[in-house]
Write a protein that holds these residues in place. Structure first.
Motif, PDB file in Angstrom:
ATOM      1  N   MET A  39       1.269  -1.532   0.076  1.00 32.17           N
ATOM      2  CA  MET A  39       0.292  -0.351  -0.190  1.00 32.17           C
ATOM      3  C   MET A  39       0.965   1.274  -0.028  1.00 32.17           C
ATOM      4  O   MET A  39       1.911   0.948   0.428  1.00 32.17           O
ATOM      5  CB  MET A  39      -0.931   0.320   1.464  1.00 32.17           C
ATOM      6  N   PRO A  40       0.722   1.886  -0.400  1.00 27.55           N
ATOM      7  CA  PRO A  40       1.372   3.685  -0.173  1.00 27.55           C
ATOM      8  C   PRO A  40       1.246   3.656   1.009  1.00 27.55           C
ATOM      9  O   PRO A  40       0.625   4.542   1.275  1.00 27.55           O
ATOM     10  CB  PRO A  40       0.276   4.671  -1.413  1.00 27.55           C
ATOM     11  N   ARG A  41       2.845   4.735   1.520  1.00 27.03           N
ATOM     12  CA  ARG A  41       3.194   5.519   1.882  1.00 27.03           C
ATOM     13  C   ARG A  41       2.776   6.373   2.420  1.00 27.03           C
ATOM     14  O   ARG A  41       4.211   8.031   3.302  1.00 27.03           O
ATOM     15  CB  ARG A  41       4.545   4.353   3.189  1.00 27.03           C
ATOM     16  N   SER A  42       2.728   7.874   0.980  1.00 26.21           N
ATOM     17  CA  SER A  42       2.983   8.743   1.099  1.00 26.21           C
ATOM     18  C   SER A  42       1.998   8.868  -0.448  1.00 26.21           C
ATOM     19  O   SER A  42       1.618   8.249  -1.151  1.00 26.21           O
ATOM     20  CB  SER A  42       3.753   9.028   0.301  1.00 26.21           C
ATOM     21  N   LYS A  43       1.561  10.459  -0.615  1.00 22.48           N
ATOM     22  CA  LYS A  43       0.601  10.863  -1.526  1.00 22.48           C
ATOM     23  C   LYS A  43       1.500  10.292  -2.781  1.00 22.48           C
ATOM     24  O   LYS A  43       0.367  10.238  -3.515  1.00 22.48           O
ATOM     25  CB  LYS A  43       0.280  12.062  -1.423  1.00 22.48           C
ATOM     26  N   GLY A  44       2.899  10.940  -2.860  1.00 21.45           N
ATOM     27  CA  GLY A  44       3.592  10.796  -3.474  1.00 21.45           C
ATOM     28  C   GLY A  44       3.534   9.055  -4.900  1.00 21.45           C
ATOM     29  O   GLY A  44       3.162   8.974  -5.422  1.00 21.45           O
ATOM     30  N   GLN A  45       3.725   8.292  -3.679  1.00 17.33           N
ATOM     31  CA  GLN A  45       2.967   6.475  -3.652  1.00 17.33           C
ATOM     32  C   GLN A  45       2.203   6.790  -4.517  1.00 17.33           C
ATOM     33  O   GLN A  45       1.518   5.393  -5.435  1.00 17.33           O
ATOM     34  CB  GLN A  45       4.004   5.771  -2.418  1.00 17.33           C
ATOM     35  N   GLY A  93       8.699   7.727 -13.433  1.00 11.74           N
ATOM     36  CA  GLY A  93       9.075   7.863 -11.389  1.00 11.74           C
ATOM     37  C   GLY A  93      10.240   9.132 -11.431  1.00 11.74           C
ATOM     38  O   GLY A  93      11.298   8.503 -11.710  1.00 11.74           O
ATOM     39  N   VAL A  94      10.035   9.890 -10.722  1.00 14.92           N
ATOM     40  CA  VAL A  94      11.406  10.879 -10.597  1.00 14.92           C
ATOM     41  C   VAL A  94      11.152  11.693  -9.839  1.00 14.92           C
ATOM     42  O   VAL A  94      10.338  11.378  -8.809  1.00 14.92           O
ATOM     43  CB  VAL A  94      11.214  12.536 -12.309  1.00 14.92           C
ATOM     44  N   GLY A  95      12.719  11.717  -8.235  1.00 12.68           N
ATOM     45  CA  GLY A  95      12.166  11.723  -7.553  1.00 12.68           C
ATOM     46  C   GLY A  95      13.607  11.411  -6.825  1.00 12.68           C
ATOM     47  O   GLY A  95      14.641  10.120  -7.113  1.00 12.68           O
ATOM     48  N   PRO A  96      13.998  11.712  -5.210  1.00 13.59           N
ATOM     49  CA  PRO A  96      15.472  11.138  -4.692  1.00 13.59           C
ATOM     50  C   PRO A  96      15.078   9.284  -4.305  1.00 13.59           C
ATOM     51  O   PRO A  96      14.070   8.904  -4.396  1.00 13.59           O
ATOM     52  CB  PRO A  96      14.859  12.266  -3.191  1.00 13.59           C
ATOM     53  N   ALA A  97      16.571   9.085  -4.000  1.00 10.16           N
ATOM     54  CA  ALA A  97      16.282   7.554  -3.403  1.00 10.16           C
ATOM     55  C   ALA A  97      15.451   8.270  -1.482  1.00 10.16           C
ATOM     56  O   ALA A  97      15.500   8.087  -1.150  1.00 10.16           O
ATOM     57  CB  ALA A  97      18.140   7.351  -2.770  1.00 10.16           C
ATOM     58  N   GLY A  98      14.919   6.664  -2.205  1.00 12.99           N
ATOM     59  CA  GLY A  98      13.622   6.440  -0.858  1.00 12.99           C
ATOM     60  C   GLY A  98      12.330   6.681  -1.015  1.00 12.99           C
ATOM     61  O   GLY A  98      11.545   6.294  -0.102  1.00 12.99           O
ATOM     62  N   GLY A 107      14.338   7.368 -12.417  1.00 10.78           N
ATOM     63  CA  GLY A 107      15.518   7.609 -11.528  1.00 10.78           C
ATOM     64  C   GLY A 107      15.335   8.999 -10.922  1.00 10.78           C
ATOM     65  O   GLY A 107      14.646   9.599 -10.149  1.00 10.78           O
ATOM     66  N   ASP A 108      16.577   9.516 -10.137  1.00 12.65           N
ATOM     67  CA  ASP A 108      16.820  11.156  -9.619  1.00 12.65           C
ATOM     68  C   ASP A 108      17.521  11.413 -10.282  1.00 12.65           C
ATOM     69  O   ASP A 108      19.052  11.096 -10.106  1.00 12.65           O
ATOM     70  CB  ASP A 108      17.693   9.817  -8.480  1.00 12.65           C
ATOM     71  N   PRO A 109      17.381  12.825 -10.547  1.00 16.69           N
ATOM     72  CA  PRO A 109      17.928  13.790 -11.357  1.00 16.69           C
ATOM     73  C   PRO A 109      19.239  14.864 -10.605  1.00 16.69           C
ATOM     74  O   PRO A 109      19.915  14.900 -10.972  1.00 16.69           O
ATOM     75  CB  PRO A 109      17.312  14.538 -11.495  1.00 16.69           C
ATOM     76  N   SER A 110      19.272  13.999  -9.443  1.00 19.03           N
ATOM     77  CA  SER A 110      20.086  14.659  -8.730  1.00 19.03           C
ATOM     78  C   SER A 110      21.370  14.167  -7.849  1.00 19.03           C
ATOM     79  O   SER A 110      23.045  14.359  -7.172  1.00 19.03           O
ATOM     80  CB  SER A 110      19.465  14.938  -7.276  1.00 19.03           C
ATOM     81  N   GLN A 111      21.410  13.052  -8.758  1.00 20.27           N
ATOM     82  CA  GLN A 111      22.113  11.714  -8.477  1.00 20.27           C
ATOM     83  C   GLN A 111      22.819  11.297 -10.057  1.00 20.27           C
ATOM     84  O   GLN A 111      22.657   9.718 -10.242  1.00 20.27           O
ATOM     85  CB  GLN A 111      21.839  10.531  -7.808  1.00 20.27           C
ATOM     86  N   VAL A 112      22.777  11.999 -10.642  1.00 10.88           N
ATOM     87  CA  VAL A 112      24.020  11.561 -11.923  1.00 10.88           C
ATOM     88  C   VAL A 112      25.366  11.182 -11.617  1.00 10.88           C
ATOM     89  O   VAL A 112      26.298  12.145 -11.433  1.00 10.88           O
ATOM     90  CB  VAL A 112      23.737  12.736 -13.451  1.00 10.88           C
ATOM     91  N   ASP A 113      25.589  10.408 -12.759  1.00  6.65           N
ATOM     92  CA  ASP A 113      27.157   9.948 -12.838  1.00  6.65           C
ATOM     93  C   ASP A 113      27.674   9.389 -13.746  1.00  6.65           C
ATOM     94  O   ASP A 113      29.184   9.298 -14.494  1.00  6.65           O
ATOM     95  CB  ASP A 113      27.035   8.257 -12.112  1.00  6.65           C
ATOM     96  N   LEU A 114      27.086  10.298 -14.656  1.00  6.38           N
ATOM     97  CA  LEU A 114      27.612  10.462 -16.230  1.00  6.38           C
ATOM     98  C   LEU A 114      28.528  11.196 -15.713  1.00  6.38           C
ATOM     99  O   LEU A 114      29.095  12.977 -15.278  1.00  6.38           O
ATOM    100  CB  LEU A 114      26.981  10.890 -17.052  1.00  6.38           C
ATOM    101  N   PHE A 161       8.585  12.806  -6.978  1.00  5.86           N
ATOM    102  CA  PHE A 161       8.225  12.612  -5.667  1.00  5.86           C
ATOM    103  C   PHE A 161       9.269  13.540  -5.217  1.00  5.86           C
ATOM    104  O   PHE A 161       9.913  14.447  -5.714  1.00  5.86           O
ATOM    105  CB  PHE A 161       9.126  11.357  -5.501  1.00  5.86           C
ATOM    106  N   GLU A 162       8.740  13.526  -4.286  1.00  6.63           N
ATOM    107  CA  GLU A 162       9.765  15.222  -2.854  1.00  6.63           C
ATOM    108  C   GLU A 162      10.095  14.130  -1.954  1.00  6.63           C
ATOM    109  O   GLU A 162       9.764  12.635  -1.122  1.00  6.63           O
ATOM    110  CB  GLU A 162       8.692  16.190  -2.908  1.00  6.63           C
ATOM    111  N   ALA A 163      11.316  15.295  -1.063  1.00  5.91           N
ATOM    112  CA  ALA A 163      11.577  14.884   0.154  1.00  5.91           C
ATOM    113  C   ALA A 163      10.754  14.190   0.917  1.00  5.91           C
ATOM    114  O   ALA A 163      10.542  12.943   1.918  1.00  5.91           O
ATOM    115  CB  ALA A 163      12.637  15.446   1.101  1.00  5.91           C
ATOM    116  N   SER A 164       9.298  14.749   1.381  1.00  4.86           N
ATOM    117  CA  SER A 164       8.264  13.751   2.175  1.00  4.86           C
ATOM    118  C   SER A 164       7.379  13.164   1.589  1.00  4.86           C
ATOM    119  O   SER A 164       7.022  12.115   2.407  1.00  4.86           O
ATOM    120  CB  SER A 164       7.228  15.305   1.761  1.00  4.86           C
TER     121      SER A 164
END
Length: 361
Positions: free
Chosen positions: A154-160, A175-180, A304-311, A337-340
Motif C-alpha cells: 500500500m502507498p506510504r505517501s501521497k506521491g506513492q 517515476g522521478v525523485g530522490p532515493a528512498g 531515476g533521480d536527476p540529483s544523482q547523475v554519475d555521467l 516525488f519530493e523529500a516528503s
C-alpha cells in the motif's frame, strides 16, 4: 471522561465497525479535543497497537497527541486537527489489520503521512477514461494496493499513491525523485502482480552499467556475473515479492529477464512489463533507444533521480532530456516525488532536503 456517541446515525456513519465519538461542550471550540476510537474487538486493537503499544507511541510522537489504550478503545487527546488526523491513521491501520497484515513502524509512518496529506481526490489519481469522475468514490490510502505472492503493498505517501495509480493505468510512467521514495520497488511490485495475473508474459529489468564515481576495473565471469552488481536492487525487490525458488525458476525460463541497457538495442518488447532503473545515468541517445523498444501489450516504468547523475559533466542526462521532450505526449505519465515521500528512515528525508537546499544556493 470520554463519552461515546451511540446514536443510530453515528453508528451508520462508522465504517466497518469502527466508531468515532467526540466529547466537548456544544457551541464551544476548544484547542484541546478528546475523541474515542473503538475497534470491533480486542484482537484488532492489539494488532494496531503493537507490542507494548509501540505503534501508539509512534503515532503520539509523530502527531503530538496523547493516546490512551483501554481494551478495544483508544482515547485521543490533542488539537482538533491532530485528533482528526489520528482518527484517520487508526482507521487505515485497522483496515490493514483486518487484511491480516502485520503493523510495523514503516506502516505506521506511512499511515501518518497519508493521513496528514488528507483524502486522495479522484482527480489526483490516474483513472480509466471510460469511467466518469462523479461515479468514483474518493479512495483512501488503504484502497490503493498492489498484491503479489508474498505481500500486499500500500502507498506510504501521497506521491506513492499517485505513482501506483499511474502504474496501474498508463502505458509508460516516469517515476522521478530522490532515493528512498519507492520508485523501483513499486514498479517491480506492479510488474510481478501483472505477471501473476496473466496480463503480461514476462518482466524485463534493465539498468545502465555506470559506476557511481568509482572505477571497479575488470569484472570476471559471464554477462550475468558482470552486470549482477549493478542490478542487485532489482533482485532484492523481486525476492521481496515472490518466493526465491519462483524467482530463480522464472529467471531460468526467461519469464524474468535482467539485462544491461546496452543489450536492448534492436529488440521489440511485446507482452512485457519493462523497467529501466537509474535512468538518470542514460544518455539522450540511450534513452531514445530504450523508449522506442515499446511493443504491443507492454508497459514501461522509467525510474531515476536527476540529483544523482554519475555521467561525465559534459554529458546530458537522458532522463532530463526525455522529460523535456515528452512532456506533452499522450499516454505518458510522470510522478515527481519530493523529500516528503521518502519512506526510509526519516533522516534520509532530511538529508535529501539539506542537499536540495545546498544545490539551490
Amino acid at each position: 471522561m470520554y463519552a461515546k456517541v451511540s446514536s443510530k446515525s453515528d453508528k451508520n456513519a462508522a465504517r466497518s465497525g469502527a466508531k468515532h465519538s467526540t466529547n466537548h461542550p456544544a457551541g464551544q471550540r476548544s484547542e484541546i479535543r478528546k475523541k474515542l476510537y473503538e475497534f470491533e474487538d480486542n484482537r484488532l486493537a492489539a494488532v494496531v497497537g503493537g507490542q507494548h503499544d509501540r505503534n501508539l507511541a509512534r503515532i503520539e510522537q509523530m502527531l503530538g497527541v496523547v493516546l490512551i489504550n483501554r481494551g478495544n478503545r483508544i482515547a485521543i487527546e490533542g488539537s482538533a486537527e491532530r485528533t482528526e488526523t489520528a482518527l484517520r491513521v487508526l482507521d487505515d491501520l485497522c483496515d490493514m489489520a483486518r487484511q491480516g497484515r502485520e503493523i510495523d513502524t514503516g506502516e505506521v509512518d506511512g499511515a501518518v503521512r497519508m493521513a496528514e496529506a488528507g483524502p486522495i481526490a479522484n482527480d489526483q489519481l490516474a483513472q480509466p477514461r471510460a469511467e466518469a469522475p462523479s461515479q468514483r468514490p474518493v479512495p483512501k490510502g488503504s484502497d490503493i494496493k498492489i498484491t503479489t505472492r508474498n505481500r500486499v503493498i500500500m502507498p506510504r505517501s501521497k506521491g506513492q499513491a499517485d505513482y501506483m495509480s499511474k502504474l496501474a493505468t498508463a502505458d509508460m510512467v516516469f517515476g522521478v525523485g530522490p532515493a528512498g521514495t519507492g520508485k523501483t520497488y513499486l514498479a517491480v511490485a506492479m510488474a510481478v502482480a501483472r505477471m501473476l495475473a496473466g496480463e503480461i508474459d514476462r518482466i524485463i529489468l534493465s539498468r545502465p552499467a555506470v559506476e557511481a564515481g568509482e572505477n571497479l576495473g575488470f569484472l570476471p565471469g559471464d554477462l550475468k556475473d558482470k552486470v549482477d552488481p549493478y542490478l542487485r536492487p532489482l533482485y532484492d525487490a523481486l525476492y521481496d515479492m515472490m518466493p526465491a525458488e519462483q524467482v530463480e525458476k522464472r529467471i531460468a525460463s526467461n519469464q524474468i529477464e535482467i539485462a544491461p541497457l546496452a543489450y536492448m538495442r534492436g529488440r521489440t518488447l511485446a507482452n512485457a512489463f519493462v523497467i529501466l532503473d537509474e535512468a538518470q545515468n542514460t544518455t539522450p541517445m540511450q534513452m531514445k533507444m530504450f523508449l522506442t523498444r515499446f511493443g504491443e501489450n507492454s508497459r514501461m516504468a522509467i525510474c531515476g533521480d536527476p540529483s544523482q547523475v554519475d555521467l561525465p559533466p559534459s554529458v546530458t542526462s537522458g532522463l532530463k532530456h526525455a522529460l523535456n521532450k515528452l512532456r506533452d505526449v499522450d499516454g505518458i505519465a510522470v510522478t515527481r516525488f519530493e523529500a516528503s515521500d521518502v519512506v526510509r528512515h526519516p533522516l534520509v528525508g532530511r538529508i535529501v532536503d539539506a542537499y536540495g537546499d545546498d544545490d539551490g544556493r
